[in-house]
Design a protein around this motif. Structure first.
Motif, PDB file in Angstrom:
ATOM      1  N   GLN A 127      -1.202  60.616  79.559  1.00  0.00           N
ATOM      2  CA  GLN A 127      -0.550  59.373  79.189  1.00  0.00           C
ATOM      3  C   GLN A 127       0.884  59.627  78.754  1.00  0.00           C
ATOM      4  OE1 GLN A 127      -1.734  57.195  75.508  1.00  0.00           O
ATOM      5  NE2 GLN A 127      -2.477  55.706  76.986  1.00  0.00           N
ATOM      6  N   ALA A 128       1.804  58.845  79.304  1.00  0.00           N
ATOM      7  CA  ALA A 128       3.206  58.885  78.910  1.00  0.00           C
ATOM      8  C   ALA A 128       3.570  57.484  78.436  1.00  0.00           C
ATOM      9  CB  ALA A 128       4.088  59.308  80.064  1.00  0.00           C
ATOM     10  N   ILE A 129       3.829  57.336  77.147  1.00  0.00           N
ATOM     11  CA  ILE A 129       4.164  56.025  76.616  1.00  0.00           C
ATOM     12  C   ILE A 129       5.636  55.744  76.905  1.00  0.00           C
ATOM     13  CG2 ILE A 129       4.325  54.623  74.523  1.00  0.00           C
ATOM     14  CD1 ILE A 129       1.931  56.281  73.468  1.00  0.00           C
ATOM     15  N   VAL A 130       5.889  54.653  77.587  1.00  0.00           N
ATOM     16  CA  VAL A 130       7.231  54.284  77.987  1.00  0.00           C
ATOM     17  C   VAL A 130       7.842  53.279  77.014  1.00  0.00           C
ATOM     18  CG1 VAL A 130       8.599  53.256  79.849  1.00  0.00           C
ATOM     19  CG2 VAL A 130       6.660  54.743  80.405  1.00  0.00           C
ATOM     20  N   LYS A 131       7.021  52.444  76.460  1.00  0.00           N
ATOM     21  CA  LYS A 131       7.510  51.469  75.479  1.00  0.00           C
ATOM     22  C   LYS A 131       6.457  51.220  74.418  1.00  0.00           C
ATOM     23  CE  LYS A 131       9.343  46.878  74.849  1.00  0.00           C
ATOM     24  NZ  LYS A 131       9.718  45.621  75.477  1.00  0.00           N
TER      25      LYS A 131
END
Length: 105
Positions: free
Chosen positions: A101-105
């Protein structure tokens, strides 16, 4: 953190409502209650797609564990065998993906 996404296609002849009911009330509790190391479980159901397109699947489950050891232990459990066997009761196809998971916002 170990995260998996499992995409599911509902069984032929099963309505979207029947699929969701079976998944959330009969299938999901097998993992929710049987996996000792499971940290989270989310059900995502496809409700519609853009006009002219067909959904490649009817839903995606997101499950996560603190570490690989916990995941591995749960995959060797009786609950994992029961859950895998139960998939044939409401799906025509499924697949498991390991994700980060890569949180962008």
């Amino acid at each position: 953190m170990v995260r998996v996404h499992i995409w599911l296609r509902r069984k032929e002849g099963m309505t979207a409502e029947e699929f969701l009911e079976y998944w959330t009330n009969r299938h999901a509790p097998i993992s929710r209650d049987g996996y000792e190391n499971l940290k989270g479980y989310v059900v995502n159901v496809v409700t519609r797609v853009p006009e002219g397109q067909e959904a490649p699947y009817d839903g995606v489950a997101e499950l996560w564990w603190e570490d690989r050891e916990g995941f591995s232990a749960d995959m060797k459990s009786e609950a994992a065998a029961r859950g895998t066997e139960d998939l044939k009761n409401f799906t025509s196809a499924f697949g498991l993906l390991f994700v980060e998971q890569a949180i962008v916002k």
